[in-house]
Every structure is written in structure tokens, then in C-alpha cells.
Design a protein around this motif. Structure first.
Motif, PDB file in Angstrom:
ATOM      1  N   ASN A 272       0.842  -1.196   0.000  1.00 14.95           N
ATOM      2  CA  ASN A 272       0.000   0.000   0.000  1.00 14.95           C
ATOM      3  C   ASN A 272       0.878   1.248   0.000  1.00 14.95           C
ATOM      4  N   PRO A 273       0.934   1.934  -1.162  1.00 20.08           N
ATOM      5  CA  PRO A 273       1.814   3.111  -1.261  1.00 20.08           C
ATOM      6  C   PRO A 273       1.413   4.233  -0.304  1.00 20.08           C
ATOM      7  N   GLU A 274       0.163   4.170   0.216  1.00 24.21           N
ATOM      8  CA  GLU A 274      -0.315   5.244   1.096  1.00 24.21           C
ATOM      9  C   GLU A 274      -0.024   4.998   2.569  1.00 24.21           C
ATOM     10  N   VAL A 275       0.393   3.806   2.904  1.00 23.72           N
ATOM     11  CA  VAL A 275       0.723   3.523   4.299  1.00 23.72           C
ATOM     12  C   VAL A 275       2.223   3.293   4.393  1.00 23.72           C
ATOM     13  N   ASN A 276       2.935   4.280   4.914  1.00 27.90           N
ATOM     14  CA  ASN A 276       4.385   4.173   5.008  1.00 27.90           C
ATOM     15  C   ASN A 276       4.800   3.268   6.149  1.00 27.90           C
ATOM     16  N   HIS A 277       5.904   2.607   5.950  1.00 28.99           N
ATOM     17  CA  HIS A 277       6.585   1.960   7.064  1.00 28.99           C
ATOM     18  C   HIS A 277       7.006   3.094   7.999  1.00 28.99           C
ATOM     19  N   PRO A 278       6.944   2.910   9.336  1.00 31.17           N
ATOM     20  CA  PRO A 278       7.267   4.032  10.230  1.00 31.17           C
ATOM     21  C   PRO A 278       8.645   4.648   9.975  1.00 31.17           C
ATOM     22  N   ARG A 279       9.567   3.881   9.384  1.00 29.78           N
ATOM     23  CA  ARG A 279      10.916   4.414   9.193  1.00 29.78           C
ATOM     24  C   ARG A 279      11.234   4.776   7.736  1.00 29.78           C
ATOM     25  N   TRP A 280      10.337   4.482   6.806  1.00 34.82           N
ATOM     26  CA  TRP A 280      10.585   4.881   5.414  1.00 34.82           C
ATOM     27  C   TRP A 280       9.291   4.857   4.613  1.00 34.82           C
ATOM     28  N   SER A 281       9.357   5.492   3.443  1.00 38.96           N
ATOM     29  CA  SER A 281       8.181   5.615   2.577  1.00 38.96           C
ATOM     30  C   SER A 281       7.908   4.322   1.811  1.00 38.96           C
ATOM     31  N   GLN A 282       6.652   4.095   1.501  1.00 35.59           N
ATOM     32  CA  GLN A 282       6.311   2.966   0.627  1.00 35.59           C
ATOM     33  C   GLN A 282       5.786   3.450  -0.726  1.00 35.59           C
ATOM     34  N   ALA A 283       5.917   4.753  -0.983  1.00 34.79           N
ATOM     35  CA  ALA A 283       5.334   5.320  -2.202  1.00 34.79           C
ATOM     36  C   ALA A 283       6.046   4.853  -3.474  1.00 34.79           C
ATOM     37  N   LYS A 284       7.340   4.568  -3.349  1.00 33.26           N
ATOM     38  CA  LYS A 284       8.114   4.150  -4.528  1.00 33.26           C
ATOM     39  C   LYS A 284       8.883   2.892  -4.223  1.00 33.26           C
ATOM     40  N   GLU A 285       9.375   2.286  -5.293  1.00 33.92           N
ATOM     41  CA  GLU A 285      10.169   1.066  -5.117  1.00 33.92           C
ATOM     42  C   GLU A 285      11.246   0.993  -6.191  1.00 33.92           C
ATOM     43  N   ARG A 286      12.307   0.276  -5.880  1.00 36.81           N
ATOM     44  CA  ARG A 286      13.358   0.044  -6.866  1.00 36.81           C
ATOM     45  C   ARG A 286      13.137  -1.321  -7.500  1.00 36.81           C
ATOM     46  N   HIS A 287      12.879  -1.324  -8.799  1.00 38.34           N
ATOM     47  CA  HIS A 287      12.814  -2.592  -9.528  1.00 38.34           C
ATOM     48  C   HIS A 287      14.243  -3.095  -9.643  1.00 38.34           C
ATOM     49  N   ILE A 288      14.525  -4.243  -9.066  1.00 45.63           N
ATOM     50  CA  ILE A 288      15.895  -4.746  -9.072  1.00 45.63           C
ATOM     51  C   ILE A 288      16.370  -4.875 -10.523  1.00 45.63           C
ATOM     52  N   GLY A 289      17.514  -4.299 -10.797  1.00 48.64           N
ATOM     53  CA  GLY A 289      18.033  -4.280 -12.155  1.00 48.64           C
ATOM     54  C   GLY A 289      17.845  -2.923 -12.826  1.00 48.64           C
ATOM     55  N   GLU A 290      17.005  -2.072 -12.231  1.00 47.46           N
ATOM     56  CA  GLU A 290      16.815  -0.722 -12.767  1.00 47.46           C
ATOM     57  C   GLU A 290      17.367   0.288 -11.776  1.00 47.46           C
ATOM     58  N   PHE A 291      17.652   1.464 -12.269  1.00 42.86           N
ATOM     59  CA  PHE A 291      18.322   2.454 -11.432  1.00 42.86           C
ATOM     60  C   PHE A 291      17.329   3.359 -10.706  1.00 42.86           C
ATOM     61  N   LEU A 292      16.383   3.936 -11.454  1.00 44.59           N
ATOM     62  CA  LEU A 292      15.452   4.895 -10.849  1.00 44.59           C
ATOM     63  C   LEU A 292      14.291   4.180 -10.177  1.00 44.59           C
ATOM     64  N   LYS A 293      13.817   4.771  -9.083  1.00 44.52           N
ATOM     65  CA  LYS A 293      12.657   4.194  -8.403  1.00 44.52           C
ATOM     66  C   LYS A 293      11.386   4.467  -9.195  1.00 44.52           C
TER      67      LYS A 293
END
Ligand SMILES: Nc1nc2c(c(=O)[nH]1)N[C@H]1C(S)=C(S)[C@@H](COP(=O)(O)O)O[C@H]1N2
Ligand SMILES: [Mo]
Length: 319
Positions: A272-293
Motif C-alpha cells: 500500500n503506497p499510502e501507508v508508510n513503514h514508520p521508518r521509510w516511505s512505501q510510495a516508490k520502489e526500486r525494480h531490481i536491475g533498474e536504477f530509478l525508483k
């Protein structure tokens, strides 16, 4: 440690090494593991080889690569960048420390509210003729993700055979608890055995896969051999590895990460991109093998298939 990621385009499922190269790779793997160079595997000459026995009769599913609009993550990344605390807490520990784990013979104890409890062998549970391939995006709570061609059977098929009773509201899972075979369990980084659970309707959803392979081959030890769960709309930690127990319960079962840090990891653990982990955001992710989130999608992109399970629930409270 600096981790050099393979490009997603490095490997296609059609490029899996033929069986003739199997022994050769085994030898190489051994040498690499001894050198503690897990992540260097495959980097020689840029080719990537799988080394596990092939699985038969794989019917491709409709949840394929094209439908997801994603390249597959390379076999190398899928099998060398792992979370499996039973074999160490570093991402490149499991490929090294799970090397000698013997996943077979294997038995799974089924108990709780069902008409067919008992101890089932791997072969009792997994009919090779029912195996299918599912290309799923796999999203870790640490904000990275991979696209993996998993092989398994719908968990629903297995559950139906156990005839759960009306009292079965949840399904609980446990990983093997044996520090002699899983050296990471000598450290109390989590309370062992690793535990997970699903609500019955989540467990019965056709996306939920009891998984025995990836890239058309048996699961490597570091990916949870011989039987693991893959629940693609939830954070990776719900996808419990090396399962030895399945229990049908009335109460919501305790889960390892919730027991360890209840403020950070809830029972539902839906992506859920709208519910952040208390220590970091969940809005974006790194696709392994790609550089930009990239932006994270609600329910990891499987909204159409599973949003109805959570109708009327406050997903900020039930995180
Ligand atoms: N038994 C067990 N299962 C586990 C874990 C673990 O530490 N132990 N880690 C979880 C986490 S946090 C993730 S992200 C996935 C990683 O699966 P993979 O290594 O196949 O990518 O396994 C999950 N299942
Ligand atoms: Mo994870």
C-alpha cells in the motif's frame, strides 16, 4: 557492501542452461560459495545459468510478463539477493549458507480445524502434473521488487483437499525450526520458527501460490526450498519459506514480523503506497536491475483481483 545488480534483460526464461551444463555450474557455485562471492555468480562473461533440476509440465498462466508490462528479473538476482534469516540476515548470506541444506525428503504437518489432518510428504502435496508458472511481481517491505516466474500450485487446491471445517477462519504456516540445518537460527534475530498467516479467503484466492520452483526449475534453497508461499499483493515477508506446518485456526495467528515489531509490521501487510513503514516511505520502489525508483501500485498492481477482499476495511488501521 556495494551490490552490483544484473540488468533485467540479462536473462530470459528461454535462456535457461540446458541440463548438460548442470554439473559444470554446480562446481562453479561451490567454488564461488567457498570464496564467499555469492553475488559474483554469473558475472563472468555476463551469462546466467540456472542449476536446479527442471520441473515438468509447466502450463503458462495468464499473469504473464506482458500483462505485467515488466521484464523478468534475472535468475542471478532472484537467487542471490534474498531475505531468509534462517541462513543469515545479509542479502547475500542465504546463497552461501543454505548451500548444503537438504530440502528432501520433506514433510508438512497439517492440523487444526480440518477433516484431513496428518503428515503429508512433499510428493503427497505436490502433483507435478498440476504445476503452473505464474509471473508475479514480488515486493519487499524494504521498497525493492522483482518480477519472477514462479512455479507452483494454487494454495486453494491443497486447502480444498484438507476439507477445512466452518471453524477454520485463518491458515497459519511455520518454517522448519532446526538450528543444525538452518544456522541463522542460532541467533535470536527473530523468534523461531518463522510464522505467517492468511485469512481463509486470502489463502483461497487463486493468486495465492504454493510455490516449488522458479524459472522452470526446483526452488534453490535460498528461495525457500522445497515449498514456500507466494502472495503477490502482500509484502514479501508474508511469503514464508520452507514450510513444515499448515494449521487451520479460528483466531488470527501470530506472525513473526508482527511479533518482532508490531508497530512496523501488521497482520495484513498489503502492499500500500499510502501507508508508510514508520521508518521509510512505501510510495516508490526500486525494480531490481533498474536504477530509478518507480511508483508503487496499490496491492502491488493486483487490485482488480483482490481489492474485494478488503471492502469496508480501513487499510490504514489494518496495515
Ligand atoms: N522462513 C522465512 N521466510 C521468509 C523470510 C525469512 O527470513 N524466513 N523472509 C521473507 C522476506 S522479508 C522476503 S522479502 C522474502 C524473500 O524471498 P526471496 O528471497 O525468494 O526473494 O521471503 C520471505 N520469507
Ligand atoms: Mo522482505
Amino acid at each position: 557492501m556495494l551490490i552490483k545488480m544484473a540488468k533485467a534483460s540479462d536473462v530470459k526464461s528461454s535462456e535457461i542452461t540446458p541440463k548438460s551444463l548442470f554439473d559444470q555450474r554446480r562446481k562453479f557455485l561451490k567454488t564461488a560459495a567457498v570464496a564467499g562471492a555469492g553475488l559474483a555468480i554469473g558475472s563472468i562473461g555476463g551469462s546466467v545459468e540456472a542449476g536446479q533440476p527442471k520441473l515438468p509440465n509447466i502450463a503458462k498462466s495468464k499473469w504473464n510478463q506482458k500483462a505485467l508490462g515488466q521484464e523478468l528479473t534475472s535468475y542471478r538476482s532472484v537467487t542471490s539477493y534474498n531475505n531468509f534469516y534462517e541462513f543469515g540476515t545479509g542479502k547475500n548470506d542465504p546463497i552461501v549458507y543454505a548451500k548444503d541444506f537438504q530440502p528432501k525428503p520433506w514433510a508438512v504437518k497439517v492440523d487444526g480445524h480440518c477433516e484431513k489432518p496428518g503428515t503429508y510428504s512433499y510428493e503427497d502435496l505436490i502433483n507435478p502434473h498440476q504445476l503452473e508458472e505464474r509471473v508475479y511481481r514480488f515486493r519487499c517491505v524494504e521498497a525493492w521488487s522483482m518480477v519472477v516466474p514462479w512455479v507452483g500450485i494454487p494454495l486453494a487446491d491443497v486447502i480444498k483437499r484438507m476439507n477445512p471445517t466452518g471453524d477454520a477462519k485463518y491458515v497459519a504456516f511455520e518454517t522448519l525450526n532446526d538450528p543444525d540445518r538452518m544456522p541463522g537460527q542460532n541467533r535470536r534475530v527473530l523468534r523461531w520458527p518463522y510464522r505467517e498467516g492468511l485469512r481463509m479467503d486470502e489463502a483461497m484466492n487463486p493468486l495465492t501460490l504454493l510455490t516449488v520452483g522458479l524459472y522452470g526449475e526446483e526452488l534453490p534453497n535460498q528461495n525457500g526450498a522445497p515449498i514456500r508461499l507466494v502472495v503477490p499483493w502482500k509484502y514479501g515477508f508474508k511469503s514464508i519459506k520452507s514450510i513444515v506446518r499448515i494449521s487451520f485456526t479460528t483466531q488470527q495467528p501470530p506472525t513473526s514480523w508482527n511479533m518482532s515489531a508490531p508497530r512496523e509490521y501488521g497482520f495484513y501487510s498489503n502492499v500500500n503506497p499510502e501507508v508508510n513503514h514508520p521508518r521509510w516511505s512505501q510510495a516508490k520502489e526500486r525494480h531490481i536491475g533498474e536504477f530509478l525508483k518507480k511508483p508503487t501500485r496499490m496491492l502491488n498492481g493486483y487490485e482488480e483481483e483482490v481489492a474485494h477482499l478488503y471492502q469496508g476495511m480501513d487499510l490504514k488501521k489494518n496495515f
